[in-house]
Design a protein around this motif. Structure first.
Motif, PDB file in Angstrom:
ATOM      1  N   ALA A 109      36.924  13.331 -26.689  1.00  0.00           N
ATOM      2  CA  ALA A 109      35.588  13.094 -26.395  1.00  0.00           C
ATOM      3  C   ALA A 109      35.061  12.049 -27.830  1.00  0.00           C
ATOM      4  CB  ALA A 109      34.721  14.316 -26.623  1.00  0.00           C
ATOM      5  N   GLU A 110      35.660  12.137 -28.975  1.00  0.00           N
ATOM      6  CA  GLU A 110      35.334  11.308 -30.162  1.00  0.00           C
ATOM      7  C   GLU A 110      35.733   9.885 -29.608  1.00  0.00           C
ATOM      8  OE1 GLU A 110      36.794  12.658 -33.528  1.00  0.00           O
ATOM      9  OE2 GLU A 110      35.473  14.606 -33.458  1.00  0.00           O
ATOM     10  N   ARG A 111      36.913   9.551 -29.247  1.00  0.00           N
ATOM     11  CA  ARG A 111      37.410   8.330 -28.819  1.00  0.00           C
ATOM     12  C   ARG A 111      36.590   7.640 -27.678  1.00  0.00           C
ATOM     13  NH1 ARG A 111      42.653  10.951 -29.468  1.00  0.00           N
ATOM     14  NH2 ARG A 111      42.977  11.211 -27.129  1.00  0.00           N
ATOM     15  N   PHE A 112      36.137   8.617 -26.782  1.00  0.00           N
ATOM     16  CA  PHE A 112      35.160   8.174 -25.759  1.00  0.00           C
ATOM     17  C   PHE A 112      33.817   7.751 -26.359  1.00  0.00           C
ATOM     18  CE2 PHE A 112      31.896   8.963 -22.527  1.00  0.00           C
ATOM     19  CZ  PHE A 112      32.481   8.003 -21.429  1.00  0.00           C
ATOM     20  N   LYS A 113      33.278   8.154 -27.264  1.00  0.00           N
ATOM     21  CA  LYS A 113      32.152   7.849 -27.964  1.00  0.00           C
ATOM     22  C   LYS A 113      32.207   6.805 -28.537  1.00  0.00           C
ATOM     23  CE  LYS A 113      30.130  12.662 -28.424  1.00  0.00           C
ATOM     24  NZ  LYS A 113      29.744  13.585 -29.441  1.00  0.00           N
ATOM     25  N   THR A 114      33.368   6.577 -29.176  1.00  0.00           N
ATOM     26  CA  THR A 114      33.409   5.372 -30.140  1.00  0.00           C
ATOM     27  C   THR A 114      33.641   4.100 -29.219  1.00  0.00           C
ATOM     28  OG1 THR A 114      35.947   5.625 -30.292  1.00  0.00           O
ATOM     29  CG2 THR A 114      34.481   6.443 -31.980  1.00  0.00           C
ATOM     30  N   ARG A 115      34.456   4.327 -28.024  1.00  0.00           N
ATOM     31  CA  ARG A 115      34.224   3.086 -27.183  1.00  0.00           C
ATOM     32  C   ARG A 115      33.183   2.771 -26.676  1.00  0.00           C
ATOM     33  NH1 ARG A 115      39.938   5.147 -23.989  1.00  0.00           N
ATOM     34  NH2 ARG A 115      41.319   4.743 -25.755  1.00  0.00           N
TER      35      ARG A 115
ATOM     36  N   VAL B 247      28.271  -3.899 -26.530  1.00  0.00           N
ATOM     37  CA  VAL B 247      27.097  -4.379 -26.837  1.00  0.00           C
ATOM     38  C   VAL B 247      26.349  -4.532 -25.536  1.00  0.00           C
ATOM     39  CG1 VAL B 247      25.898  -6.474 -27.611  1.00  0.00           C
ATOM     40  CG2 VAL B 247      28.260  -5.776 -28.361  1.00  0.00           C
ATOM     41  N   SER B 248      25.063  -3.595 -25.598  1.00  0.00           N
ATOM     42  CA  SER B 248      24.396  -3.482 -24.262  1.00  0.00           C
ATOM     43  C   SER B 248      23.006  -4.432 -24.407  1.00  0.00           C
ATOM     44  CB  SER B 248      23.852  -2.077 -24.105  1.00  0.00           C
ATOM     45  OG  SER B 248      23.211  -1.902 -25.001  1.00  0.00           O
ATOM     46  N   LYS B 249      22.805  -4.940 -25.588  1.00  0.00           N
ATOM     47  CA  LYS B 249      21.647  -5.870 -25.782  1.00  0.00           C
ATOM     48  C   LYS B 249      21.870  -7.364 -26.147  1.00  0.00           C
ATOM     49  CE  LYS B 249      18.704  -2.099 -27.532  1.00  0.00           C
ATOM     50  NZ  LYS B 249      17.843  -1.652 -28.670  1.00  0.00           N
ATOM     51  N   PRO B 250      21.211  -8.056 -25.662  1.00  0.00           N
ATOM     52  CA  PRO B 250      21.628  -9.510 -25.763  1.00  0.00           C
ATOM     53  C   PRO B 250      21.123  -9.868 -27.340  1.00  0.00           C
ATOM     54  CG  PRO B 250      19.425  -9.372 -24.620  1.00  0.00           C
ATOM     55  CD  PRO B 250      20.139  -8.139 -24.628  1.00  0.00           C
TER      56      PRO B 250
END
Length: 309
Positions: free
Chosen positions: A111-117, A122-125
């Motif tokens: 779960a922690e590796r999934f959160k870090t990924r 980057v979701s904002k321009p």
């Protein structure tokens, strides 16, 4: 010095007696000693206490025991088995809890590796007009982290000294880093005979009734005599040199010659009249006589380290 005196030390051959003498003096090599008659128990003595039996019982394999001694042995073995079983069950519970913790830690790590990924995406321009301000803030954050690491390095020796003081006794084998926990095997629940090593049950013990040579004598006077008991049928004197058998229905002790010549003809117990089977005739395990012809192993061996040349 005579010729024989010179040959004792200047012989070209290393004799057998010299080898045995040097082996005994050096402390190396397995030694074997032939036992005499004094080192062998009598046929009517207990295999545990090595004393003359007051209330004798015999196992299906023909080993004679004092009833109190063998019952105490069985009770002690059952107590030891219960202790070992309790330790084994405790080890099983510990292994189960450890496996559960490992599975939970693996799930947490996934779960922690999934959160870090997910956070690294980057979701904002990027706004080109604020890129300079972002660089300045990044440089300030880097300086702050370097200062914090220097403080941590300066405080590291104090922490190291406290951890070194809390170290366990590292010289104990069970506390070394390479030591592995002892894995207990599932203990067997069966009680075994101390002589034959086969499973032993209380209901398999047969009471033995010896026929005294002189019924008028008390126990102390009877034990003081070398010839104490007779065959219940032929009235022959019993001893280590006479093969004996126990008849299970009556518990009478008879000679093996009586069994072969009389009892096996009709397979009937001469004391009670009950029908006998092969399992009802128990050959009594007896001690040796001191002679090689008795067929009993009379050698004792002591295993010692061997020095190889």
């Amino acid at each position: 010095m005579t010729r024989h005196g010179k040959n004792c030390t200047a012989g070209a051959v290393y004799t057998y007696h010299e080898k045995r003498k040097d082996t005994a003096a050096s402390g190396y090599g397995t030694q074997s000693v032939r036992l005499g008659k004094d080192a062998i128990k009598d046929f009517d003595c207990c295999c545990l206490s090595l004393q003359t039996c007051r209330d004798p019982v015999v196992t299906p394999d023909g080993y004679l025991y004092e009833k109190q001694a063998i019952l105490e042995y069985i009770l002690h073995q059952k107590t030891e088995i219960a202790k070992k079983m309790k330790a084994y069950e405790k080890q099983k519970q510990t292994q189960k809890s450890d496996s559960r913790l490992e599975s939970k830690s693996e799930e947490r790590g996934i779960a922690e590796r999934f959160k870090t990924r997910e956070n690294s995406i980057v979701s904002k321009p990027i706004n080109p007009f604020t890129s300079g301000q972002a660089k300045e803030s990044d440089s300030q954050s880097v300086a702050g982290t370097s200062a914090s690491t220097s403080k941590a390095d300066s405080s590291a020796p104090a922490a190291g000294t406290s951890s070194s003081q809390a170290l366990p006794s590292f010289w104990i084998p069970s506390l070394t880093p390479e030591a592995k926990p002892t894995i207990l095997k599932k203990p067997s629940k069966t009680v075994v005979c101390p002589m034959s090593g086969r499973p032993l049950k209380m209901n398999e013990l047969t009471n033995v009734h010896f026929t005294p040579l002189d019924p008028s004598l008390d126990r102390v006077a009877l034990l003081a005599r070398q010839e104490r008991y007779l065959c219940a049928v032929t009235k022959d004197t019993l001893g280590n040199s006479v093969p004996c058998s126990v008849l299970k229905p009556s518990g009478a002790v008879v000679t093996q010659e009586c069994v072969e010549r009389l009892i096996r003809k009709d397979m009937t117990d001469p004391i009670t009249g009950d029908k006998l089977t092969e399992k009802d005739i128990i050959p009594l395990q007896r001690g040796g006589t001191g002679f090689a012809g008795s067929g009993v192993g009379l050698k004792a061996k002591e295993a010692r380290p061997v020095m190889m040349v």
